[in-house]
Enzyme design. Structure first.
Site, PDB file in Angstrom:
ATOM      1  N   ALA A  99       0.808  -1.221   0.000  1.00  0.00           N
ATOM      2  CA  ALA A  99       0.000   0.000   0.000  1.00  0.00           C
ATOM      3  C   ALA A  99       0.837   1.266   0.000  1.00  0.00           C
ATOM      4  O   ALA A  99       0.377   2.307  -0.456  1.00  0.00           O
ATOM      5  CB  ALA A  99      -0.956  -0.005   1.183  1.00  0.00           C
ATOM      6  N   THR A 100       2.061   1.196   0.487  1.00  0.00           N
ATOM      7  CA  THR A 100       2.919   2.380   0.394  1.00  0.00           C
ATOM      8  C   THR A 100       3.117   2.723  -1.076  1.00  0.00           C
ATOM      9  O   THR A 100       2.950   3.875  -1.491  1.00  0.00           O
ATOM     10  CB  THR A 100       4.274   2.121   1.086  1.00  0.00           C
ATOM     11  OG1 THR A 100       4.029   1.872   2.471  1.00  0.00           O
ATOM     12  CG2 THR A 100       5.212   3.305   0.933  1.00  0.00           C
ATOM     13  N   ASN A 145      -5.607   3.575  10.985  1.00  0.00           N
ATOM     14  CA  ASN A 145      -4.846   2.445  11.522  1.00  0.00           C
ATOM     15  C   ASN A 145      -4.546   2.571  13.016  1.00  0.00           C
ATOM     16  O   ASN A 145      -4.204   1.594  13.658  1.00  0.00           O
ATOM     17  CB  ASN A 145      -3.534   2.286  10.743  1.00  0.00           C
ATOM     18  CG  ASN A 145      -2.815   3.608  10.543  1.00  0.00           C
ATOM     19  OD1 ASN A 145      -3.362   4.544   9.962  1.00  0.00           O
ATOM     20  ND2 ASN A 145      -1.611   3.702  11.045  1.00  0.00           N
ATOM     21  N   GLN A 172      -6.919  -0.613   5.988  1.00  0.00           N
ATOM     22  CA  GLN A 172      -7.462  -1.180   7.234  1.00  0.00           C
ATOM     23  C   GLN A 172      -8.921  -1.622   7.088  1.00  0.00           C
ATOM     24  O   GLN A 172      -9.427  -2.358   7.936  1.00  0.00           O
ATOM     25  CB  GLN A 172      -7.348  -0.161   8.375  1.00  0.00           C
ATOM     26  CG  GLN A 172      -5.912   0.193   8.748  1.00  0.00           C
ATOM     27  CD  GLN A 172      -5.170  -0.960   9.421  1.00  0.00           C
ATOM     28  OE1 GLN A 172      -5.769  -1.913   9.929  1.00  0.00           O
ATOM     29  NE2 GLN A 172      -3.848  -0.882   9.418  1.00  0.00           N
ATOM     30  N   SER A 224      -3.576  -3.622   0.806  1.00  0.00           N
ATOM     31  CA  SER A 224      -2.311  -4.305   1.079  1.00  0.00           C
ATOM     32  C   SER A 224      -2.547  -5.734   1.549  1.00  0.00           C
ATOM     33  O   SER A 224      -3.458  -5.988   2.333  1.00  0.00           O
ATOM     34  CB  SER A 224      -1.559  -3.531   2.163  1.00  0.00           C
ATOM     35  OG  SER A 224      -0.378  -4.211   2.512  1.00  0.00           O
ATOM     36  N   HIS A 276      -0.662  -7.820   3.518  1.00  0.00           N
ATOM     37  CA  HIS A 276      -0.329  -8.279   4.868  1.00  0.00           C
ATOM     38  C   HIS A 276      -1.222  -7.708   5.967  1.00  0.00           C
ATOM     39  O   HIS A 276      -1.058  -8.040   7.135  1.00  0.00           O
ATOM     40  CB  HIS A 276       1.155  -8.021   5.179  1.00  0.00           C
ATOM     41  CG  HIS A 276       1.518  -6.599   5.443  1.00  0.00           C
ATOM     42  ND1 HIS A 276       1.764  -6.142   6.714  1.00  0.00           N
ATOM     43  CD2 HIS A 276       1.701  -5.539   4.623  1.00  0.00           C
ATOM     44  CE1 HIS A 276       2.095  -4.843   6.650  1.00  0.00           C
ATOM     45  NE2 HIS A 276       2.060  -4.471   5.395  1.00  0.00           N
ATOM     46  N   THR A 285       8.257  -7.348 -13.184  1.00  0.00           N
ATOM     47  CA  THR A 285       7.754  -8.719 -13.169  1.00  0.00           C
ATOM     48  C   THR A 285       6.855  -8.931 -11.966  1.00  0.00           C
ATOM     49  O   THR A 285       7.202  -8.534 -10.851  1.00  0.00           O
ATOM     50  CB  THR A 285       8.938  -9.698 -13.125  1.00  0.00           C
ATOM     51  OG1 THR A 285       9.721  -9.496 -14.299  1.00  0.00           O
ATOM     52  CG2 THR A 285       8.467 -11.145 -13.061  1.00  0.00           C
ATOM     53  N   CYS A 323       7.874   5.764  18.067  1.00  0.00           N
ATOM     54  CA  CYS A 323       9.318   5.797  18.295  1.00  0.00           C
ATOM     55  C   CYS A 323      10.028   5.847  16.947  1.00  0.00           C
ATOM     56  O   CYS A 323      10.714   4.931  16.542  1.00  0.00           O
ATOM     57  CB  CYS A 323       9.766   4.597  19.104  1.00  0.00           C
ATOM     58  SG  CYS A 323       8.670   3.197  19.037  1.00  0.00           S
TER      59      CYS A 323
HETATM   60  C1  LIG Z   1       0.025  -0.576   6.751  1.00  0.00           C
HETATM   61  C2  LIG Z   1      -0.599   0.601   6.129  1.00  0.00           C
HETATM   62  C3  LIG Z   1      -0.066   1.173   4.968  1.00  0.00           C
HETATM   63  C4  LIG Z   1       1.206   0.674   4.317  1.00  0.00           C
HETATM   64  O1  LIG Z   1       1.007  -0.556   3.703  1.00  0.00           O
HETATM   65  P1  LIG Z   1       2.266  -1.461   3.257  1.00  0.00           P
HETATM   66  O2  LIG Z   1       1.654  -2.527   2.418  1.00  0.00           O
HETATM   67  O3  LIG Z   1       2.856  -1.975   4.530  1.00  0.00           O
HETATM   68  O4  LIG Z   1       3.202  -0.604   2.500  1.00  0.00           O
HETATM   69  C5  LIG Z   1      -0.708   2.257   4.417  1.00  0.00           C
HETATM   70  N1  LIG Z   1      -1.827   2.751   4.981  1.00  0.00           N
HETATM   71  C6  LIG Z   1      -2.370   2.231   6.089  1.00  0.00           C
HETATM   72  C7  LIG Z   1      -3.609   2.822   6.650  1.00  0.00           C
HETATM   73  C8  LIG Z   1      -1.766   1.154   6.710  1.00  0.00           C
HETATM   74  O5  LIG Z   1      -2.303   0.658   7.823  1.00  0.00           O
END
Ligand SMILES: *Cc1c(COP(=O)(O)O)cnc(C)c1O
Length: 423
Positions: free
Chosen positions: A92-93, A172, A200, A220, A222, A261, A347
């Site tokens: 998602a980044t 989040n 989220q 995303s 994960h 790819t 942190c």
């Molecule tokens: C975790 C998160 C991201 C980043 O997603 P990644 O796949 O880890 O790069 C972006 N936005 C929100 C709200 C998230 O919780």
């Protein structure tokens, strides 16, 4: 292992309740474990089916491509779009970067103004800051004390230079769900594109890009029990047709919008994760809401001076963000070091900064530092919630016994009227 300083209530003498194994993972907004069913779907693509999905000349490529196309369908089904509207990314980044930079570049002749909000994920905020340096004008909408934006603020912020609004679906840290459908309707009324970081929300609550008037959406793997390093971007093809300027050049994969790819096993896993989430969403949301409300009720019954952060009527099922006033956040986390949760301190550097999301709600630094984010997920059990709440209650009571501030408050002293000696 970090040493436990000061607090020794962590060494519980009682045997663990049945089914509880330490450490307990309750930080499912940071990441989620891979669902074993997702791994099972991925395995063939990590072994025998290793082809490049872009190889058009042989069956190795075709098999890989078939796995990718199935995943596209599974994701599309979950968010109510067509498979052609899904672009695969590394997470998602990247999706947020591609959406915001790609739209900014493509539509810059039309206008240079972008609207977002102060409680966005850094992947959105830092992307906007970068664009600001390149001459774009960015409005960062404030949020109300409950974490939601004011639709009137948004309406007033849109001007004839506005090309994009980017507001996250669900936060989040505090779990609040923004009025996405209304935001999208306003954007469409004003002929402005609407992107949402829905990381989220997707797989947790119903998300439908048509009903919700969304033009571009980031998700995303994960965060929904799929693998890390894979994500997707939904890009609307009709009413309106959205164009995105590619940010990475190469072989022209993903309709030219994202060369490189494809991560075939990751994509297959993301697809499987979406299908599972879709099938189980309703029952799982109900289960997590029950666990969350149970956790909250238990903590509130045993402890005074707590507060819940974020609007609980517009909220993710698995999120609870709570402040335990007059307790120092770091000591709190150390006291519960066999439980994985997040605190209200980011942190990011050597110094402990209070969370900018909690500060945006108006929380003082001390209250923000005393906050805990519980992220309940698919694999958390009631026995775990019992262990976590019992432990936390013990630690908070213990720390407050040592807290001169708490003692003063209990004696009826108004802390705001005290003149502290300067050091
Ligand atoms: C975790 C998160 C991201 C980043 O997603 P990644 O796949 O880890 O790069 C972006 N936005 C929100 C709200 C998230 O919780």
């Amino acid at each position: 292992m970090p040493e436990t300083i000061g607090v020794n209530v962590t060494q519980s003498k009682e045997p663990l309740p049945a089914g509880v194994k330490l450490p307990i993972y309750m930080d499912n907004h940071a990441t989620t474990p891979l669902d074993p069913r997702v791994l099972e779907a991925m395995m063939p693509y990590l072994t025998g089916i290793f082809g490049n999905a872009a190889s058009r000349n042989h069956s190795f490529g075709w098999e890989a491509e078939a796995g990718v196309e199935k995943a596209r369908e599974q994701i599309a089904a979950l968010i109510g779009c067509t498979a052609k509207e899904i672009i695969f990314t590394s997470g998602a980044t990247e999706s947020n970067n591609l959406a915001i930079k790609g739209i900014a570049e493509m539509y810059k002749e039309r206008g240079n103004h972008i609207i977002t909000e102060v409680t966005e994920h850094k992947a959105v905020l830092d992307t906007c800051k970068k664009l600001e340096k390149q001459g774009f004008r960015i409005t960062y909408l404030p949020v109300k004390a409950d974490g939601l934006i004011d639709l009137e603020d948004l309406r007033n912020a849109i001007d004839d230079q506005t090309i994009l609004v980017s507001i996250m679906y669900a936060n989040n840290e505090i779990g609040v769900v923004q009025p996405i459908k209304e935001i999208g309707a306003l954007c469409h009324e004003k002929k402005v594109l609407f992107h949402t970081d829905a990381v989220q929300a997707v797989g947790k609550i119903p998300v439908n890009v048509i009903n919700d008037n969304i033009d571009v959406l980031s998700l995303s793997g994960h965060k929904l029990y799929g693998p890390k390093g894979v994500g997707a971007l939904y890009v609307r093809r009709r009413n309106p047709r959205v164009q995105i300027s590619e940010q990475q050049n190469g072989g022209g994969h993903e309709r030219g919008m994202r060369s490189g790819t494809l991560n075939v096993p990751g994509i297959v896993g993301l697809g499987a994760a979406c299908e599972i989430a879709m099938n189980e969403m309703e029952s799982e949301a109900k289960r997590e809401i029950e666990l969350r409300d149970y956790l909250r009720a238990k903590l509130e019954k045993a402890l005074d001076y707590t507060q819940v952060n974020g609007n609980m009527d517009h909220h993710l099922p698995g999120n609870l963000n709570m402040s335990f006033v007059y307790v120092e956040g770091e000591s709190l986390l150390m006291g519960i070091n066999d439980i994985a949760v997040s605190s209200g301190s980011a942190c990011t550097s050597a110094t402990l900064e209070p969370s900018y999301v909690l500060k945006a709600l108006g929380l003082g630094d001390d209250v923000a530092h005393s906050s805990i984010r519980f992220g309940l997920g698919r694999f958390n059990t009631k026995a775990e919630v019992d262990y976590v709440s019992d432990k936390l209650i013990d630690v908070v009571l213990h720390l407050r016994e040592l807290s001169p501030l708490y003692e003063m408050v209990k004696e009826g002293i108004d802390l705001s009227k005290i003149e502290w000696a300067a050091h």
